[in-house]
Design a protein around this motif. Structure first.
Motif, PDB file in Angstrom:
ATOM      1  N   ALA A 256      -1.446  16.298  19.704  1.00 23.37           N
ATOM      2  CA  ALA A 256      -0.018  16.572  19.527  1.00 23.37           C
ATOM      3  C   ALA A 256       0.504  15.519  18.559  1.00 23.37           C
TER       4      ALA A 256
ATOM      5  N   VAL B 298      -1.811  20.892  18.172  1.00 18.56           N
ATOM      6  CA  VAL B 298      -0.985  21.743  19.027  1.00 18.56           C
ATOM      7  C   VAL B 298       0.496  21.464  18.785  1.00 18.56           C
ATOM      8  N   GLU B 299       1.281  22.505  18.863  1.00 15.07           N
ATOM      9  CA  GLU B 299       2.723  22.370  18.767  1.00 15.07           C
ATOM     10  C   GLU B 299       3.292  22.177  20.179  1.00 15.07           C
ATOM     11  N   PHE B 300       4.479  21.582  20.273  1.00 12.31           N
ATOM     12  CA  PHE B 300       5.104  21.447  21.589  1.00 12.31           C
ATOM     13  C   PHE B 300       6.611  21.557  21.459  1.00 12.31           C
ATOM     14  N   ARG B 301       7.259  21.744  22.556  1.00 10.97           N
ATOM     15  CA  ARG B 301       8.695  21.999  22.598  1.00 10.97           C
ATOM     16  C   ARG B 301       9.487  20.839  21.988  1.00 10.97           C
TER      17      ARG B 301
ATOM     18  N   GLN C   1       9.558  19.409  19.139  1.00  8.75           N
ATOM     19  CA  GLN C   1       8.634  18.433  18.565  1.00  8.75           C
ATOM     20  C   GLN C   1       9.313  17.413  17.654  1.00  8.75           C
TER      21      GLN C   1
ATOM     22  N   ALA D  86       7.113  17.343  27.332  1.00  7.09           N
ATOM     23  CA  ALA D  86       6.731  18.386  26.380  1.00  7.09           C
ATOM     24  C   ALA D  86       5.313  18.167  25.868  1.00  7.09           C
ATOM     25  N   VAL D  87       4.947  16.908  25.612  1.00  7.14           N
ATOM     26  CA  VAL D  87       3.598  16.601  25.140  1.00  7.14           C
ATOM     27  C   VAL D  87       2.562  16.963  26.204  1.00  7.14           C
ATOM     28  N   GLU D  88       2.823  16.564  27.440  1.00  2.00           N
ATOM     29  CA  GLU D  88       1.889  16.879  28.514  1.00  2.00           C
ATOM     30  C   GLU D  88       1.801  18.383  28.738  1.00  2.00           C
ATOM     31  N   GLY D  89       2.889  19.090  28.519  1.00  2.00           N
ATOM     32  CA  GLY D  89       2.880  20.543  28.669  1.00  2.00           C
ATOM     33  C   GLY D  89       2.070  21.245  27.603  1.00  2.00           C
ATOM     34  N   SER D  90       1.789  20.552  26.496  1.00  2.00           N
ATOM     35  CA  SER D  90       0.987  21.139  25.423  1.00  2.00           C
ATOM     36  C   SER D  90      -0.505  21.086  25.708  1.00  2.00           C
TER      37      SER D  90
END
Length: 247
Positions: free
Chosen positions: A139, A169-172, A174, A202-206
């Motif tokens: 990320a 990976v993209e994340f919310r 960002q 958000a990073v952990e969710g990616s």
């Protein structure tokens, strides 16, 4: 066609020199692997950003004059592995010395030679793929000064995408601030912490296993948050990923 530089000056920044010297070594190894000689001006100190952001303009000018004087005595492009420090030298020095014709001209001369690390690789050397290989799910955090100050958005991601084995990976949200902001995190710790927690969630969710950036202030801030969350996500500067992949 602009001739490919054979030599650069490394402005290593305070955080690299005092806290993360391994990042500086990664920057040097990557550049040398690409055929660039790296010189490190020994008299360099801080760029003056902490004093500048805290409102101590006179102190910031004193530090800036020293930095300009040191860099003026060197030759070739100046590589700065930090978006915030690069923005300080490139843009804020001209604000500091507004109305001072002599030092404004000197600041402008130095600023024209400065490039953030990813910016130098992509825009000056014309490289994205450098033959690196790393198996990682990454990320990328675009720091505010790099993105909004220098306008560097695509270069770090292009370098990461070109690393064989990397899944970017993209994340919310960002491009939202991580909450560090130097003095901001000291003056507004509750707000800063809340912004950091939002970013890290958000990073952990990616499902990324590494969080990479081009600013060590952000990475130091986020690494502390990840440690407190007992997260398995590892933080790295972009140069460390490339260095790892080239070895």
């Amino acid at each position: 066609m602009v001739e490919r530089p054979k030599k650069v000056q490394l402005f290593h920044t305070c955080l690299i020199n005092e806290v993360y010297p391994e990042v500086g070594m990664s920057v040097v190894r990557v550049l040398e692997r690409l055929g660039i000689d790296v010189e490190v001006p020994l008299e360099q100190t801080c760029c003056g950003q902490p004093a500048y952001n805290a409102g101590f303009q006179a102190d910031a000018r004193t530090v800036a004059r020293h930095t300009i004087s040191v860099l003026q005595r060197t030759e070739g492009p100046i590589v700065i592995p930090s978006g915030s420090c690069a923005d300080m030298v490139v843009h804020q020095y001209e604000v500091l010395f507004y109305g001072d014709e002599e030092w404004l001209a000197k600041a402008h001369g130095v600023a024209q030679r400065c490039h953030e690390f990813s910016q130098f690789l992509v825009d000056v050397l014309g490289m994205t793929g450098i033959g690196a290989h790393v198996e990682a799910k990454i990320a990328y955090h675009p720091s505010c000064h790099l993105l909004r100050g220098l306008g560097v958005r695509d270069q770090p991601k292009a370098l990461l995408r070109a690393v064989e084995g990397v899944e970017l990976v993209e994340f919310r949200e960002q491009e939202e601030c991580c909450g560090f902001g130097g003095m901001f995190s000291v003056k507004n710790p509750e707000i800063s912490g809340s912004m950091m927690d939002r970013k890290l969630a958000a990073v952990e969710g990616s499902a990324a296993d590494r969080l990479v950036s081009c600013d060590l202030g952000c990475l130091m801030h986020l690494a502390g948050g990840l440690n407190r969350r007992r997260s398995s996500v590892k933080t790295q500067h972009l140069a460390q990923v490339l260095d790892e992949g080239l070895r």
